[in-house]
Design a protein around this motif. Structure first.
Motif, PDB file in Angstrom:
ATOM      1  N   ALA A 185     -17.361  -4.007   4.724  1.00 44.61           N
ATOM      2  CA  ALA A 185     -16.504  -2.869   5.084  1.00 44.61           C
ATOM      3  C   ALA A 185     -15.293  -3.322   5.898  1.00 44.61           C
ATOM      4  CB  ALA A 185     -17.312  -1.849   5.866  1.00 44.61           C
ATOM      5  N   ASP A 186     -15.457  -4.334   6.748  1.00 41.51           N
ATOM      6  CA  ASP A 186     -14.330  -4.803   7.560  1.00 41.51           C
ATOM      7  C   ASP A 186     -13.300  -5.548   6.714  1.00 41.51           C
ATOM      8  OD1 ASP A 186     -14.680  -3.939  10.303  1.00 41.51           O
ATOM      9  OD2 ASP A 186     -16.556  -5.055  10.215  1.00 41.51           O
ATOM     10  N   THR A 187     -13.767  -6.347   5.747  1.00 40.15           N
ATOM     11  CA  THR A 187     -12.831  -7.018   4.843  1.00 40.15           C
ATOM     12  C   THR A 187     -12.037  -5.976   4.074  1.00 40.15           C
ATOM     13  OG1 THR A 187     -14.466  -8.764   4.590  1.00 40.15           O
ATOM     14  CG2 THR A 187     -12.635  -8.773   3.039  1.00 40.15           C
ATOM     15  N   LEU A 188     -12.752  -4.951   3.596  1.00 49.05           N
ATOM     16  CA  LEU A 188     -12.106  -3.868   2.861  1.00 49.05           C
ATOM     17  C   LEU A 188     -11.018  -3.228   3.727  1.00 49.05           C
ATOM     18  CD1 LEU A 188     -12.343  -2.268   0.153  1.00 49.05           C
ATOM     19  CD2 LEU A 188     -13.682  -0.591   1.446  1.00 49.05           C
ATOM     20  N   ALA A 189     -11.371  -2.945   4.977  1.00 50.89           N
ATOM     21  CA  ALA A 189     -10.410  -2.319   5.888  1.00 50.89           C
ATOM     22  C   ALA A 189      -9.178  -3.211   6.072  1.00 50.89           C
ATOM     23  CB  ALA A 189     -11.068  -2.047   7.239  1.00 50.89           C
ATOM     24  N   MET A 190      -9.386  -4.530   6.216  1.00 50.24           N
ATOM     25  CA  MET A 190      -8.260  -5.454   6.405  1.00 50.24           C
ATOM     26  C   MET A 190      -7.375  -5.498   5.154  1.00 50.24           C
ATOM     27  SD  MET A 190      -9.647  -8.707   8.611  1.00 50.24           S
ATOM     28  CE  MET A 190     -11.380  -8.704   8.233  1.00 50.24           C
ATOM     29  N   LEU A 191      -8.006  -5.518   3.977  1.00 46.07           N
ATOM     30  CA  LEU A 191      -7.223  -5.581   2.737  1.00 46.07           C
ATOM     31  C   LEU A 191      -6.408  -4.304   2.548  1.00 46.07           C
ATOM     32  CD1 LEU A 191      -9.799  -7.275   0.316  1.00 46.07           C
ATOM     33  CD2 LEU A 191      -7.874  -8.325   1.516  1.00 46.07           C
TER      34      LEU A 191
ATOM     35  N   LEU B 185      -5.283  -2.391   4.968  1.00 38.63           N
ATOM     36  CA  LEU B 185      -4.175  -2.501   5.933  1.00 38.63           C
ATOM     37  C   LEU B 185      -3.077  -3.408   5.388  1.00 38.63           C
ATOM     38  CD1 LEU B 185      -6.049  -2.918   9.346  1.00 38.63           C
ATOM     39  CD2 LEU B 185      -4.455  -1.075   8.747  1.00 38.63           C
ATOM     40  N   ALA B 186      -3.493  -4.543   4.790  1.00 44.91           N
ATOM     41  CA  ALA B 186      -2.528  -5.504   4.250  1.00 44.91           C
ATOM     42  C   ALA B 186      -1.666  -4.843   3.179  1.00 44.91           C
ATOM     43  CB  ALA B 186      -3.259  -6.715   3.683  1.00 44.91           C
ATOM     44  N   LYS B 187      -2.298  -4.048   2.324  1.00 42.01           N
ATOM     45  CA  LYS B 187      -1.549  -3.380   1.254  1.00 42.01           C
ATOM     46  C   LYS B 187      -0.617  -2.314   1.825  1.00 42.01           C
ATOM     47  CE  LYS B 187      -3.769  -3.870  -3.179  1.00 42.01           C
ATOM     48  NZ  LYS B 187      -2.609  -3.832  -4.038  1.00 42.01           N
ATOM     49  N   LYS B 188      -1.151  -1.553   2.796  1.00 40.04           N
ATOM     50  CA  LYS B 188      -0.359  -0.477   3.383  1.00 40.04           C
ATOM     51  C   LYS B 188       0.920  -1.035   4.035  1.00 40.04           C
ATOM     52  CE  LYS B 188      -0.475   2.988   7.040  1.00 40.04           C
ATOM     53  NZ  LYS B 188      -1.262   3.560   8.149  1.00 40.04           N
TER      54      LYS B 188
ATOM     55  N   VAL C 238       2.340 -15.431  -5.494  1.00 38.43           N
ATOM     56  CA  VAL C 238       2.386 -14.587  -4.293  1.00 38.43           C
ATOM     57  C   VAL C 238       2.762 -13.183  -4.749  1.00 38.43           C
ATOM     58  CG1 VAL C 238       3.459 -14.231  -2.039  1.00 38.43           C
ATOM     59  CG2 VAL C 238       3.032 -16.555  -2.885  1.00 38.43           C
ATOM     60  N   ASP C 239       1.758 -12.338  -4.898  1.00 37.74           N
ATOM     61  CA  ASP C 239       1.993 -11.039  -5.527  1.00 37.74           C
ATOM     62  C   ASP C 239       0.865 -10.082  -5.158  1.00 37.74           C
ATOM     63  OD1 ASP C 239       2.543  -8.924  -7.162  1.00 37.74           O
ATOM     64  OD2 ASP C 239       1.816  -9.917  -8.995  1.00 37.74           O
ATOM     65  N   ILE C 240       1.055  -9.385  -4.054  1.00 32.75           N
ATOM     66  CA  ILE C 240      -0.021  -8.521  -3.560  1.00 32.75           C
ATOM     67  C   ILE C 240      -0.296  -7.364  -4.526  1.00 32.75           C
ATOM     68  CG2 ILE C 240       1.402  -6.980  -2.149  1.00 32.75           C
ATOM     69  CD1 ILE C 240      -0.878  -7.212  -0.002  1.00 32.75           C
ATOM     70  N   GLU C 241       0.673  -7.073  -5.434  1.00 33.32           N
ATOM     71  CA  GLU C 241       0.412  -6.019  -6.431  1.00 33.32           C
ATOM     72  C   GLU C 241      -0.730  -6.438  -7.354  1.00 33.32           C
ATOM     73  OE1 GLU C 241       1.851  -3.250  -6.021  1.00 33.32           O
ATOM     74  OE2 GLU C 241       3.400  -3.920  -4.622  1.00 33.32           O
ATOM     75  N   SER C 242      -0.945  -7.749  -7.480  1.00 31.40           N
ATOM     76  CA  SER C 242      -2.033  -8.238  -8.323  1.00 31.40           C
ATOM     77  C   SER C 242      -3.346  -8.389  -7.557  1.00 31.40           C
ATOM     78  CB  SER C 242      -1.664  -9.584  -8.947  1.00 31.40           C
ATOM     79  OG  SER C 242      -0.557  -9.427  -9.786  1.00 31.40           O
ATOM     80  N   LEU C 243      -3.368  -7.869  -6.336  1.00 32.34           N
ATOM     81  CA  LEU C 243      -4.637  -7.782  -5.597  1.00 32.34           C
ATOM     82  C   LEU C 243      -5.164  -6.368  -5.794  1.00 32.34           C
ATOM     83  CD1 LEU C 243      -6.798  -8.479  -3.381  1.00 32.34           C
ATOM     84  CD2 LEU C 243      -5.095  -7.786  -1.686  1.00 32.34           C
ATOM     85  N   GLU C 244      -6.302  -6.275  -6.503  1.00 30.52           N
ATOM     86  CA  GLU C 244      -6.916  -4.963  -6.723  1.00 30.52           C
ATOM     87  C   GLU C 244      -7.955  -4.719  -5.650  1.00 30.52           C
ATOM     88  OE1 GLU C 244      -8.654  -4.655 -10.610  1.00 30.52           O
ATOM     89  OE2 GLU C 244      -6.734  -5.080 -11.593  1.00 30.52           O
ATOM     90  N   VAL C 245      -7.821  -3.610  -4.946  1.00 27.21           N
ATOM     91  CA  VAL C 245      -8.816  -3.253  -3.946  1.00 27.21           C
ATOM     92  C   VAL C 245      -9.409  -1.918  -4.355  1.00 27.21           C
ATOM     93  CG1 VAL C 245      -9.259  -2.805  -1.510  1.00 27.21           C
ATOM     94  CG2 VAL C 245      -7.488  -4.437  -2.160  1.00 27.21           C
TER      95      VAL C 245
END
Lengths: 354, 127
Positions: free
Chosen positions: A105-111, A113-116, A158-165
Motif C-alpha cells: 500500500a505504501d509503494t502504491l501511495a508513492m507511485l 504521488l509520483a504521477k500526480k 524515461v516516460d512516466i506515462e508508460s508506468l501503469e498504476v
C-alpha cells in the motif's frame, strides 16, 4: 511557641518555597536521541517527553517504519535475491515490459504521488529517470559524463506515462523493457513522514527527525519555542544562508552540492532534468517548507529543476513555501515564509526582500 | 517548641538544602559550557576520540579506521576536517573544515561521524 520559634518557622517556610521552586524548575522534560545509517544517509531522531520509558520505544517504532519503506524502494539488490523479492521497486524493474507486479500500500501511495506531481511539474519530475541515472553512475567509483548520443537514446526509456498504476488491484507495471523506477526523489521524505506518524502514534508530542538533512519536526522544541532550522549555504561548508522557524512541519532541501563530481572544470550533480538527461542548472539549492515531509521532498526536486519565477508561482499555487538560491546567486522565497524566515547577512548572495 | 515543630523545621531545612544543591548543580552546568569546544569522532556508533578544538592549537593528524578502511582526521586552529578517507565519493573530504558548534561531517560508507559539541544556534540544518 516562642516568638523566636515563629521567626525560625517563617524563615524555614521561605526557604521551602525557594527550594520547591528550584526543584520544580529542575524537573525538565527528558530527551532521547538515536542515530542510524539508513537509506544511504544518516538518520537522527530526537524526542522529548516526561515518561523516559516510552521515548526509546517510540524511536524504535519510527526507525521500524523507515526500514520498512527503505526495503520496499531498494533499487540495487541482486536480481532474484531475497532483498529483491522484498523490494517492490526491484520487482517492478525486473518485470519491466513483462507484466504487472503486486505492490505494498505504501509503494502504491508513492507511485500515485509520483504521477500526480509529474502532471503538475511541467515535466521536471519523473521517477522513471532510473536508466539515465545509471548512465551517470553518481554513486560509482569513477563517475563520468556519458556521451550525449547515449543520453538521448536512453531518454526514450524515461516516460512516466508508460508506468501503469492500478490502485484497485494494487499493481504497477513499466510497459517498456529497460525502464527503471528510481524513487530516490521521494522515498526518504515519505519514510520520514511515516516515521513521524509512528512517533505521534506512540504519544510523542515533541520531536525532530533529521534524515540526511530532510527535517520533520513534531510540536515545538524543548524550550517550547518553534524549532530553528538552518538552511545550508550551498557553496560554503559550515555556513548557513538563512534560518527558518517551524512547528509541526517539514523542511527539505535539494542542492547541487551534495552528490556531484567535477570534469573539465564543470560540476555535475545528481539531480537530473528528466527533459534533457543532464543535471538541472537553474539553482544551487531549493528548500521547501510544508506540513508533509513526503510532499516537501518531491517538491524540492520539482522546484530545483524549474526556473525561479516558475517555481515561485507553482509553490504559491500549491500553498507550500520555498526559499531558493538561484544559479545566479539570488535568494528568493514565497511571501508566506517572510514571517518565519531570517536571511543571514554576510553570504555571497543577493537578497532583495519583496 | 513542640516535637512536631522540630520535625517540621527539620523537613523544611531538608527541602531548602535540596533546593541549594539543585542551584549549585545549575551553576555547575553553566560552568561546563566554558570548557573548550570539543569534537567527537564516532565509528559505527562507537565514540573513538574526543578532541579539544583549541583555537590557537597546532596541526594534529589522527589515523582512524572506518568500515572501509583507514581515514585521516586533521585538527588545526580550532577547526577539524576529514583530510583523507577511503570512500568512493569523497563527500566528507570535500566538505573540508568545520568549526561551529553543532556542525557535523559524515562519511556514510565508512560510518564515520565527526561532530562538534556544544549549543548550536539552530536545532537542525536542512541541506
Amino acid at each position: 511557641m516562642t516568638s523566636r520559634g515563629n521567626l525560625l518557622l517563617i524563615l524555614c517556610l521561605g526557604l521551602l518555597v525557594v527550594g520547591v521552586t528550584v526543584f520544580l524548575s529542575e524537573r525538565r522534560i527528558k530527551e532521547y536521541r538515536s542515530e542510524q545509517f539508513l537509506m544511504d544517509t544518516l538518520v537522527s531522531i530526537k524526542v522529548y517527553g516526561d515518561d523516559a520509558a516510552t521515548l526509546p520505544l517510540a524511536i524504535a517504532a519510527a526507525y521500524g517504519e523507515m526500514h520498512r519503506i527503505a526495503a520496499l524502494v531498494d533499487r540495487f539488490p541482486l536480481p532474484g535475491s531475497e532483498d529483491c523479492r522484498r523490494s517492490d521497486v526491484c520487482r517492478i524493474n525486473e518485470m519491466a515490459g513483462i507484466g504487472p507486479v503486486h505492490v505494498d500500500a505504501d509503494t502504491l501511495a508513492m507511485l500515485l504521488l509520483a504521477k500526480k506531481y509529474h502532471a503538475l511539474s511541467a515535466g521536471t519530475f519523473d521517477v522513471t529517470i532510473g536508466p539515465v541515472l545509471d548512465l551517470w553512475d553518481f554513486t560509482g567509483d569513477v563517475p563520468k559524463v556519458p556521451a550525449s548520443s547515449t543520453i538521448v537514446e536512453t531518454l526514450s526509456l524515461v516516460d512516466i506515462e508508460s508506468l501503469e498504476v492500478n490502485a484497485a488491484e494494487s499493481t504497477a507495471f513499466l510497459r517498456k523493457v529497460g525502464m527503471k523506477l528510481d524513487l530516490g526523489a521521494l522515498a526518504k521524505g515519505y519514510a520520514t513522514e511515516k516515521a513521524l506518524q509512528a512517533l505521534a502514534g506512540q504519544g510523542i508530542k515533541k520531536g525532530l527527525i533529521d534524515a540526511g538533512g530532510n527535517i520533520r519536526v513534531l510540536g515545538s522544541n524543548a524550550r517550547n519555542a518553534p524549532w530553528r532550522i538552518g538552511i545550508k549555504d550551498p557553496r560554503q561548508a559550515d555556513a548557513l544562508v538563512a534560518i527558518v522557524t517551524l512547528e509541526d512541519a517539514a523542511a527539505v532541501t535539494s542542492g547541487d552540492y551534495y552528490r556531484y563530481f567535477e570534469a573539465d572544470g564543470q560540476r555535475y550533480h545528481h539531480i537530473l532534468d528528466p527533459r534533457s538527461g543532464y543535471p538541472a542548472s537553474e539553482n544551487m539549492s531549493v528548500t521547501v517548507v510544508s506540513q508533509d515531509a513526503g510532499l516537501a521532498d518531491i517538491l524540492s526536486t520539482v522546484f530545483f529543476v524549474m526556473k525561479e519565477e516558475e517555481a515561485l508561482t507553482l509553490a504559491e499555487k500549491l500553498s507550500v513555501n520555498l526559499i531558493m538560491v538561484s544559479a545566479a546567486g539570488r535568494i528568493s522565497h514565497t511571501s508566506g515564509l517572510a514571517a518565519h524566515l531570517e536571511v543571514l547577512p554576510g553570504g555571497a548572495y543577493r537578497y532583495d526582500p519583496r | 517548641m513542640t516535637r512536631a515543630d522540630k520535625v517540621l523545621i527539620a523537613a523544611v531545612l531538608l527541602c531548602a538544602l535540596l533546593g541549594l544543591v539543585t542551584i549549585y548543580r545549575h551553576f555547575f552546568i553553566s560552568a561546563d559550557q566554558l570548557l573548550p569546544t570539543q569534537a567527537t569522532i564516532t565509528v559505527a556508533g562507537k565514540v573513538l576520540h574526543t578532541i579539544d578544538l583549541d583555537p590557537v592549537g597546532g596541526n594534529e593528524m589522527m589515523q582512524i579506521t572506518g568500515r572501509l578502511g583507514p581515514a585521516t582526521v586533521e585538527v588545526a586552529g580550532g577547526r577539524i576536517r576529514m583530510r583523507e578517507a577511503n570512500c568512493p565519493e569523497q563527500i566528507c573530504v570535500k566538505q573540508s573544515w568545520i568549526q561551529a558548534p553543532g556542525s557535523t561531517i559524515v562519511c556514510l560508507p565508512g560510518e564515520i561521524i565527526i561532530h562538534i559539541d556544544g549549543l548550536a544556534p539552530v536545532d537542525a540544518v536542512t541541506r
